[in-house]
Design a protein around this motif. Sequence first.
Motif, PDB file in Angstrom:
ATOM      1  N   GLU A 191     -24.518 -10.505 -32.546  1.00  0.00           N
ATOM      2  CA  GLU A 191     -23.777  -9.259 -32.398  1.00  0.00           C
ATOM      3  C   GLU A 191     -24.323  -8.415 -31.252  1.00  0.00           C
ATOM      4  O   GLU A 191     -23.566  -7.803 -30.487  1.00  0.00           O
ATOM      5  CB  GLU A 191     -23.831  -8.479 -33.714  1.00  0.00           C
ATOM      6  N   MET A 192     -25.648  -8.382 -31.105  1.00  0.00           N
ATOM      7  CA  MET A 192     -26.257  -7.609 -30.025  1.00  0.00           C
ATOM      8  C   MET A 192     -25.863  -8.174 -28.666  1.00  0.00           C
ATOM      9  O   MET A 192     -25.543  -7.428 -27.729  1.00  0.00           O
ATOM     10  CB  MET A 192     -27.776  -7.617 -30.193  1.00  0.00           C
ATOM     11  N   PHE A 193     -25.886  -9.485 -28.531  1.00  0.00           N
ATOM     12  CA  PHE A 193     -25.516 -10.090 -27.257  1.00  0.00           C
ATOM     13  C   PHE A 193     -24.047  -9.825 -26.922  1.00  0.00           C
ATOM     14  O   PHE A 193     -23.678  -9.621 -25.754  1.00  0.00           O
ATOM     15  CB  PHE A 193     -25.793 -11.598 -27.291  1.00  0.00           C
ATOM     16  N   GLN A 194     -23.176  -9.844 -27.951  1.00  0.00           N
ATOM     17  CA  GLN A 194     -21.759  -9.568 -27.715  1.00  0.00           C
ATOM     18  C   GLN A 194     -21.530  -8.116 -27.301  1.00  0.00           C
ATOM     19  O   GLN A 194     -20.684  -7.828 -26.450  1.00  0.00           O
ATOM     20  CB  GLN A 194     -20.961  -9.901 -28.972  1.00  0.00           C
ATOM     21  N   ASP A 195     -22.289  -7.201 -27.913  1.00  0.00           N
ATOM     22  CA  ASP A 195     -22.139  -5.789 -27.542  1.00  0.00           C
ATOM     23  C   ASP A 195     -22.556  -5.547 -26.099  1.00  0.00           C
ATOM     24  O   ASP A 195     -21.934  -4.743 -25.386  1.00  0.00           O
ATOM     25  CB  ASP A 195     -22.977  -4.910 -28.484  1.00  0.00           C
ATOM     26  N   PHE A 196     -23.601  -6.232 -25.650  1.00  0.00           N
ATOM     27  CA  PHE A 196     -24.051  -6.074 -24.265  1.00  0.00           C
ATOM     28  C   PHE A 196     -23.194  -6.873 -23.283  1.00  0.00           C
ATOM     29  O   PHE A 196     -23.307  -6.694 -22.071  1.00  0.00           O
ATOM     30  CB  PHE A 196     -25.509  -6.514 -24.125  1.00  0.00           C
ATOM     31  N   GLY A 197     -22.362  -7.769 -23.809  1.00  0.00           N
ATOM     32  CA  GLY A 197     -21.533  -8.593 -22.939  1.00  0.00           C
ATOM     33  C   GLY A 197     -22.347  -9.546 -22.075  1.00  0.00           C
ATOM     34  O   GLY A 197     -21.993  -9.785 -20.910  1.00  0.00           O
ATOM     35  N   LEU A 198     -23.405 -10.118 -22.655  1.00  0.00           N
ATOM     36  CA  LEU A 198     -24.293 -10.995 -21.893  1.00  0.00           C
ATOM     37  C   LEU A 198     -23.717 -12.400 -21.804  1.00  0.00           C
ATOM     38  O   LEU A 198     -23.019 -12.880 -22.728  1.00  0.00           O
ATOM     39  CB  LEU A 198     -25.672 -11.050 -22.562  1.00  0.00           C
ATOM     40  N   THR A 199     -23.975 -13.034 -20.697  1.00  0.00           N
ATOM     41  CA  THR A 199     -23.634 -14.457 -20.538  1.00  0.00           C
ATOM     42  C   THR A 199     -24.795 -15.282 -21.087  1.00  0.00           C
ATOM     43  O   THR A 199     -25.914 -15.230 -20.556  1.00  0.00           O
ATOM     44  CB  THR A 199     -23.397 -14.797 -19.058  1.00  0.00           C
ATOM     45  N   LEU A 200     -24.547 -16.016 -22.153  1.00  0.00           N
ATOM     46  CA  LEU A 200     -25.625 -16.736 -22.846  1.00  0.00           C
ATOM     47  C   LEU A 200     -25.966 -18.021 -22.110  1.00  0.00           C
ATOM     48  O   LEU A 200     -25.075 -18.775 -21.693  1.00  0.00           O
ATOM     49  CB  LEU A 200     -25.202 -17.063 -24.275  1.00  0.00           C
ATOM     50  N   PRO A 201     -27.267 -18.305 -21.953  1.00  0.00           N
ATOM     51  CA  PRO A 201     -27.673 -19.588 -21.369  1.00  0.00           C
ATOM     52  C   PRO A 201     -27.444 -20.736 -22.342  1.00  0.00           C
ATOM     53  O   PRO A 201     -27.205 -20.521 -23.543  1.00  0.00           O
ATOM     54  CB  PRO A 201     -29.166 -19.378 -21.078  1.00  0.00           C
ATOM     55  N   ALA A 202     -27.540 -21.941 -21.837  1.00  0.00           N
ATOM     56  CA  ALA A 202     -27.265 -23.127 -22.659  1.00  0.00           C
ATOM     57  C   ALA A 202     -28.189 -23.234 -23.873  1.00  0.00           C
ATOM     58  O   ALA A 202     -27.722 -23.566 -24.979  1.00  0.00           O
ATOM     59  CB  ALA A 202     -27.363 -24.387 -21.786  1.00  0.00           C
ATOM     60  N   PRO A 203     -29.521 -22.983 -23.776  1.00  0.00           N
ATOM     61  CA  PRO A 203     -30.366 -23.065 -24.976  1.00  0.00           C
ATOM     62  C   PRO A 203     -29.943 -22.098 -26.070  1.00  0.00           C
ATOM     63  O   PRO A 203     -29.979 -22.439 -27.264  1.00  0.00           O
ATOM     64  CB  PRO A 203     -31.764 -22.728 -24.437  1.00  0.00           C
ATOM     65  N   THR A 204     -29.519 -20.893 -25.699  1.00  0.00           N
ATOM     66  CA  THR A 204     -29.082 -19.928 -26.713  1.00  0.00           C
ATOM     67  C   THR A 204     -27.785 -20.384 -27.373  1.00  0.00           C
ATOM     68  O   THR A 204     -27.617 -20.256 -28.597  1.00  0.00           O
ATOM     69  CB  THR A 204     -28.888 -18.553 -26.068  1.00  0.00           C
ATOM     70  N   LYS A 205     -26.862 -20.897 -26.584  1.00  0.00           N
ATOM     71  CA  LYS A 205     -25.622 -21.432 -27.162  1.00  0.00           C
ATOM     72  C   LYS A 205     -25.913 -22.576 -28.130  1.00  0.00           C
ATOM     73  O   LYS A 205     -25.286 -22.690 -29.190  1.00  0.00           O
ATOM     74  CB  LYS A 205     -24.689 -21.909 -26.054  1.00  0.00           C
ATOM     75  N   LEU A 206     -26.868 -23.427 -27.756  1.00  0.00           N
ATOM     76  CA  LEU A 206     -27.232 -24.543 -28.636  1.00  0.00           C
ATOM     77  C   LEU A 206     -27.828 -24.024 -29.936  1.00  0.00           C
ATOM     78  O   LEU A 206     -27.551 -24.567 -31.019  1.00  0.00           O
ATOM     79  CB  LEU A 206     -28.218 -25.459 -27.920  1.00  0.00           C
ATOM     80  N   THR A 207     -28.644 -22.979 -29.879  1.00  0.00           N
ATOM     81  CA  THR A 207     -29.232 -22.407 -31.094  1.00  0.00           C
ATOM     82  C   THR A 207     -28.152 -21.854 -32.016  1.00  0.00           C
ATOM     83  O   THR A 207     -28.167 -22.091 -33.238  1.00  0.00           O
ATOM     84  CB  THR A 207     -30.229 -21.305 -30.726  1.00  0.00           C
ATOM     85  N   PHE A 208     -27.188 -21.115 -31.459  1.00  0.00           N
ATOM     86  CA  PHE A 208     -26.101 -20.580 -32.280  1.00  0.00           C
ATOM     87  C   PHE A 208     -25.227 -21.710 -32.849  1.00  0.00           C
ATOM     88  O   PHE A 208     -24.728 -21.612 -33.978  1.00  0.00           O
ATOM     89  CB  PHE A 208     -25.253 -19.613 -31.459  1.00  0.00           C
ATOM     90  N   TRP A 209     -25.035 -22.768 -32.059  1.00  0.00           N
ATOM     91  CA  TRP A 209     -24.242 -23.896 -32.565  1.00  0.00           C
ATOM     92  C   TRP A 209     -24.941 -24.549 -33.756  1.00  0.00           C
ATOM     93  O   TRP A 209     -24.305 -24.894 -34.754  1.00  0.00           O
ATOM     94  CB  TRP A 209     -24.041 -24.909 -31.437  1.00  0.00           C
TER      95      TRP A 209
END
Length: 403
Positions: A191-209
């Motif tokens: 939620e914090m990353f979405q509020d800041f509108g950050l572009t997530l790197p591949a490792p972070t996307k993998l963690t959320f997946w």
Amino acid sequence: MWDFDYQAVTAQGESFNGRVTAESAAHAARQLADQGLEVTALCRVDAAGEPLQVGGLDEQNLEDRAWAQRLSEVISRRHLWLPTLDVILQELPADKARSATEQRLRHLSGDLSIEQFLGRPDGVSLLPLLTSQSEPSVDSLPARRWLEQLYCAQRSRSILRAWWTYPLVLLLITLCMLIFCAVFVLPIFREMFQDFGLTLPAPTKLTFWMADQLTMYAGRNLVYVAVGCLLGIPAVRWWRRRAGTNRLLGRLVAGSTANLRAMSRLTGTLAELLGLDVPLPAALHYAGKASGHAYFAEAAARTAEALQPDSARKAAAVADTPVDPTGRLPQTVIYALAAGTAGRPCLPVLHELAAVYAHVAQLRSARLGASLPIISLLVVGSLVGFVVISLFMPLVSTISSLA
């Protein structure tokens, strides 16, 4: 019962012709041997006295039947020793190792054929005790030594299983922690990353997946795991039964722990059978089966075929020196098969090879068991470190861009 016409000679060289009644040709030959007669020809006759099978037994067949009968008699002696061994076993501590040893003794007391008995490592190791001339006794040092070795082997297996307890418990705790983080911690970061509108790197996307797989799609993934186990376990068993790794990689995996154990069983069984005057081709055949490894069993069987007197590949052997047509057996084993006097197998070398193979395999298993906690800690630490770093990577990139 059948009638057999025979030709035989005595130890003094006198020839005899006659007729004997027996259930089979083997029983007839054994009956004549008990009378001190060496059978040279044997054929079955019908009710009218006409021969049905001429030359039913030649010298080679008689010799084969003789050693097979001798080996069967030796194996049958286990019924005399097993009650004594069971009495000695009661002196050992009442633990899981003793229960496993008792179960193995019960399996040995069953109705086993020669191949089934030799296919058991504990059965092969029992042969020296069965071939001894001593009578069963609780004071027998060889019997106590054999039973202690079997008990220690079962205890080692229990220790090896216990070594897996720590890694499995650690992985289970780690899985619970990941599920907790996926449910309560990662949604806050998302939620914090979405509020800041950050572009997530591949490792972070993998963690959320991975978090989604553990929470939102947990049921579906459990079904996938169950189906994978139902299909994968039989496939792995078939692959191991066919020795697929050895067939695919050959000598690259020749020194693996499983191969060392198989070669230890093969050479040990071979030495024991040759000590009972079993011919080398038959000993190789039984030893290959006893190895429990299809890759080496085929090599032993083809080597035995090359040693048969009527084999077309007999020319590949010089002065009866064994030759492995497959090239799978170690050269030390091939050397031991012709290192004795007059080019015969050298039993001490075979026994030593079996001990060396078993010792190296045991050392490797011990090293693997001792390293399991360290390996599991490295795996868990790497996983946790990856999750932590992947969550802070967007924050670090944001702070760097603001600076």
